[in-house]
Design a protein around this motif. Structure first.
Motif, mmCIF file in Angstrom:
data_model
loop_
_atom_site.group_PDB
_atom_site.id
_atom_site.type_symbol
_atom_site.label_atom_id
_atom_site.label_comp_id
_atom_site.label_asym_id
_atom_site.label_seq_id
_atom_site.Cartn_x
_atom_site.Cartn_y
_atom_site.Cartn_z
ATOM 1 N N LEU A 99 -2.066 -0.261 2.018
ATOM 2 C CA LEU A 99 -3.203 -0.435 2.917
ATOM 3 C C LEU A 99 -4.320 0.575 2.677
ATOM 4 O O LEU A 99 -5.409 0.441 3.242
ATOM 5 C CB LEU A 99 -2.733 -0.331 4.375
ATOM 6 C CG LEU A 99 -1.919 -1.519 4.886
ATOM 7 C CD1 LEU A 99 -1.325 -1.210 6.256
ATOM 8 C CD2 LEU A 99 -2.771 -2.779 4.947
ATOM 9 N N ARG A 100 -4.060 1.582 1.832
ATOM 10 C CA ARG A 100 -5.105 2.561 1.529
ATOM 11 C C ARG A 100 -6.125 2.025 0.531
ATOM 12 O O ARG A 100 -7.178 2.637 0.333
ATOM 13 C CB ARG A 100 -4.482 3.850 0.988
ATOM 14 C CG ARG A 100 -3.597 4.579 2.000
ATOM 15 C CD ARG A 100 -2.802 5.670 1.344
ATOM 16 N NE ARG A 100 -1.916 5.138 0.312
ATOM 17 C CZ ARG A 100 -1.092 5.878 -0.429
ATOM 18 N NH1 ARG A 100 -1.067 7.194 -0.264
ATOM 19 N NH2 ARG A 100 -0.313 5.312 -1.331
ATOM 20 N N ARG A 101 -5.847 0.889 -0.081
ATOM 21 C CA ARG A 101 -6.779 0.317 -1.044
ATOM 22 C C ARG A 101 -8.068 -0.126 -0.347
ATOM 23 O O ARG A 101 -8.039 -0.695 0.743
ATOM 24 C CB ARG A 101 -6.150 -0.885 -1.753
ATOM 25 C CG ARG A 101 -4.959 -0.541 -2.639
ATOM 26 C CD ARG A 101 -4.371 -1.815 -3.251
ATOM 27 N NE ARG A 101 -3.185 -1.537 -4.036
ATOM 28 C CZ ARG A 101 -2.392 -2.480 -4.549
ATOM 29 N NH1 ARG A 101 -2.699 -3.768 -4.354
ATOM 30 N NH2 ARG A 101 -1.325 -2.152 -5.245
ATOM 31 N N LYS A 102 -9.174 0.129 -0.995
ATOM 32 C CA LYS A 102 -10.477 -0.197 -0.417
ATOM 33 C C LYS A 102 -10.636 -1.684 -0.152
ATOM 34 O O LYS A 102 -11.348 -2.086 0.770
ATOM 35 C CB LYS A 102 -11.594 0.291 -1.341
ATOM 36 C CG LYS A 102 -11.788 1.800 -1.325
ATOM 37 C CD LYS A 102 -12.263 2.278 0.050
ATOM 38 C CE LYS A 102 -12.533 3.771 0.046
ATOM 39 N NZ LYS A 102 -12.945 4.261 1.393
ATOM 40 N N GLU A 103 -9.978 -2.515 -0.947
ATOM 41 C CA GLU A 103 -10.132 -3.963 -0.778
ATOM 42 C C GLU A 103 -9.686 -4.414 0.616
ATOM 43 O O GLU A 103 -10.277 -5.328 1.204
ATOM 44 C CB GLU A 103 -9.331 -4.718 -1.836
ATOM 45 C CG GLU A 103 -7.830 -4.497 -1.762
ATOM 46 C CD GLU A 103 -7.068 -5.232 -2.849
ATOM 47 O OE1 GLU A 103 -6.914 -6.463 -2.714
ATOM 48 O OE2 GLU A 103 -6.639 -4.571 -3.817
ATOM 49 N N ASN A 113 -7.493 1.068 8.374
ATOM 50 C CA ASN A 113 -7.513 2.453 8.838
ATOM 51 C C ASN A 113 -6.622 2.649 10.059
ATOM 52 O O ASN A 113 -5.862 3.619 10.140
ATOM 53 C CB ASN A 113 -8.945 2.880 9.165
ATOM 54 C CG ASN A 113 -9.795 3.073 7.918
ATOM 55 O OD1 ASN A 113 -9.279 3.331 6.840
ATOM 56 N ND2 ASN A 113 -11.103 2.946 8.078
ATOM 57 N N ASP A 114 -6.739 1.745 11.023
ATOM 58 C CA ASP A 114 -5.927 1.867 12.233
ATOM 59 C C ASP A 114 -4.441 1.704 11.914
ATOM 60 O O ASP A 114 -3.588 2.378 12.503
ATOM 61 C CB ASP A 114 -6.350 0.822 13.259
ATOM 62 C CG ASP A 114 -7.666 1.177 13.939
ATOM 63 O OD1 ASP A 114 -8.162 2.296 13.703
ATOM 64 O OD2 ASP A 114 -8.200 0.343 14.694
ATOM 65 N N ALA A 121 2.137 1.728 5.867
ATOM 66 C CA ALA A 121 1.554 1.872 4.535
ATOM 67 C C ALA A 121 1.438 0.526 3.828
ATOM 68 O O ALA A 121 0.613 0.366 2.927
ATOM 69 C CB ALA A 121 2.389 2.829 3.687
ATOM 70 N N ALA A 122 2.267 -0.426 4.223
ATOM 71 C CA ALA A 122 2.252 -1.756 3.613
ATOM 72 C C ALA A 122 2.575 -2.790 4.680
ATOM 73 O O ALA A 122 3.361 -2.527 5.595
ATOM 74 C CB ALA A 122 3.267 -1.843 2.480
ATOM 75 N N VAL A 123 1.956 -3.962 4.559
ATOM 76 C CA VAL A 123 2.181 -5.053 5.512
ATOM 77 C C VAL A 123 2.375 -6.349 4.739
ATOM 78 O O VAL A 123 1.634 -6.633 3.789
ATOM 79 C CB VAL A 123 0.999 -5.200 6.486
ATOM 80 C CG1 VAL A 123 1.181 -6.430 7.363
ATOM 81 C CG2 VAL A 123 0.855 -3.956 7.358
ATOM 82 N N PHE A 124 3.362 -7.131 5.157
ATOM 83 C CA PHE A 124 3.651 -8.420 4.518
ATOM 84 C C PHE A 124 3.766 -9.474 5.616
ATOM 85 O O PHE A 124 4.579 -9.341 6.532
ATOM 86 C CB PHE A 124 4.951 -8.344 3.726
ATOM 87 C CG PHE A 124 5.040 -7.147 2.815
ATOM 88 C CD1 PHE A 124 4.241 -7.037 1.685
ATOM 89 C CD2 PHE A 124 5.912 -6.101 3.111
ATOM 90 C CE1 PHE A 124 4.312 -5.923 0.856
ATOM 91 C CE2 PHE A 124 5.997 -4.986 2.293
ATOM 92 C CZ PHE A 124 5.193 -4.884 1.164
ATOM 93 N N THR A 125 2.943 -10.518 5.534
ATOM 94 C CA THR A 125 2.944 -11.546 6.565
ATOM 95 C C THR A 125 3.268 -12.904 5.963
ATOM 96 O O THR A 125 2.768 -13.257 4.892
ATOM 97 C CB THR A 125 1.582 -11.607 7.280
ATOM 98 O OG1 THR A 125 0.538 -11.874 6.334
ATOM 99 C CG2 THR A 125 1.276 -10.277 7.960
ATOM 100 N N ALA A 145 4.211 2.731 0.672
ATOM 101 C CA ALA A 145 3.485 1.722 -0.098
ATOM 102 C C ALA A 145 4.354 1.186 -1.227
ATOM 103 O O ALA A 145 5.301 1.837 -1.680
ATOM 104 C CB ALA A 145 2.200 2.324 -0.663
ATOM 105 N N GLY A 146 4.039 -0.019 -1.684
ATOM 106 C CA GLY A 146 4.756 -0.597 -2.812
ATOM 107 C C GLY A 146 5.009 -2.079 -2.623
ATOM 108 O O GLY A 146 5.157 -2.562 -1.492
ATOM 109 N N ASP A 147 5.025 -2.797 -3.745
ATOM 110 C CA ASP A 147 5.313 -4.227 -3.708
ATOM 111 C C ASP A 147 6.789 -4.464 -3.407
ATOM 112 O O ASP A 147 7.648 -3.660 -3.795
ATOM 113 C CB ASP A 147 4.983 -4.861 -5.058
ATOM 114 C CG ASP A 147 3.492 -4.909 -5.332
ATOM 115 O OD1 ASP A 147 2.775 -5.558 -4.558
ATOM 116 O OD2 ASP A 147 3.055 -4.269 -6.310
#
Length: 256
Positions: A99-103, A113-114, A121-125, A145-147
């Motif tokens: 989630l830190r990636r600018k995209e 940011n929130d 650090a990572a979200v998968f929906t 973070a990480g895939d």
């Protein structure tokens, strides 16, 4: 400092000591909780949530495993954007491995940011569906973070199918019936259902219905008007809804 979904800067969400609402011990709720916890564990996620959604914009959180999962859903509901809504609208999984990636910041404004300030650090929906119809989303998050690995991704897809089947089963005629055939009743004496959730936001949906009448617009446009006012006044969507339901505020033409 982060910019919150309400549009002002703060020091990030204070989740210390914050917990999800008290657990519901109804059979349907227990089964949904067990299914979600199994998916979270098998995919090495740190938490998860299940949200039911409709094209009109109506939305109900029916399960969150912890305070962070609850907060991640809440900020998306308030802002009206985020990976959960994208998964629902596209009918496809939305993976955010870092989630830190600018995209992600550019794509969802303050959500990234929130979310990171809350510890995600990572979200998968993953969309919940029956045939071609999407009716909700399974949201998973990690504090690192990480895939996901191929096996983890496959487990997430299977988990979404299982959770979807649980929701469909207990949203139907069988919901609120215990193993002995006795009806479960809520505190008002009415038959329980999936919507009788400790996570429910009924006042927001009710307020949006009132605003849609006041403005003569669709439910979705009424929600947008409420979100715009919450942003401008730097208040939560729930606070705006409470004022509408209590007739402390009304909406007039030109606010959509």
């Amino acid at each position: 400092m982060t910019s919150s979904a309400s549009g002002h800067e703060d020091d990030g969400p204070e989740l210390t000591g914050r917990s999800v609402p008290a657990a519901d011990s109804s059979p349907s709720r227990v089964l949904l909780s067990q299914a979600c916890d199994a998916v979270t564990s098998s995919t090495n996620a740190d938490g998860g949530a299940v949200t039911l959604m409709a094209p009109s914009g109506a939305r109900e959180l029916v399960y969150a495993s912890n305070a962070v999962a609850h907060y991640l859903d809440d900020i998306q509901f308030t802002a009206g954007l985020g990976p959960c809504l994208d998964a629902f609208s596209s009918g496809q999984p939305v993976l955010c491995p870092d989630l830190r990636r600018k995209e992600y910041e550019h794509r969802w404004l303050a959500f990234a940011n929130d979310a990171t300030a809350a510890g995600a650090a990572a979200v998968f929906t993953f969309p919940l569906r029956v045939a071609s119809t999407v009716f909700g989303v399974l949201e998973l998050y990690r504090t690192r973070a990480g895939d996901p690995t191929p096996d983890e991704y496959a487990a997430m897809e299977r988990g979404a199918d299982i959770v979807g089947q649980v929701v469909l089963t207990y949203f139907g005629a069988g919901d609120g019936i215990d193993g002995n055939g006795a009806e479960e009743l809520n505190q008002d004496g009415h038959r329980r259902g999936i919507w009788d959730s400790e996570f429910s936001r009924p006042q927001i949906n009710y307020a949006a219905g009132m605003v849609s009448v006041q403005l003569d617009v669709t439910f979705a446009d009424a929600l947008s008007a409420m979100r715009a006012r919450a942003y401008l006044e730097q208040r939560s969507l729930t606070e705006i809804a409470d004022d509408v339901v209590a007739h402390r505020t009304t909406f007039t033409q030109g606010e959509t």
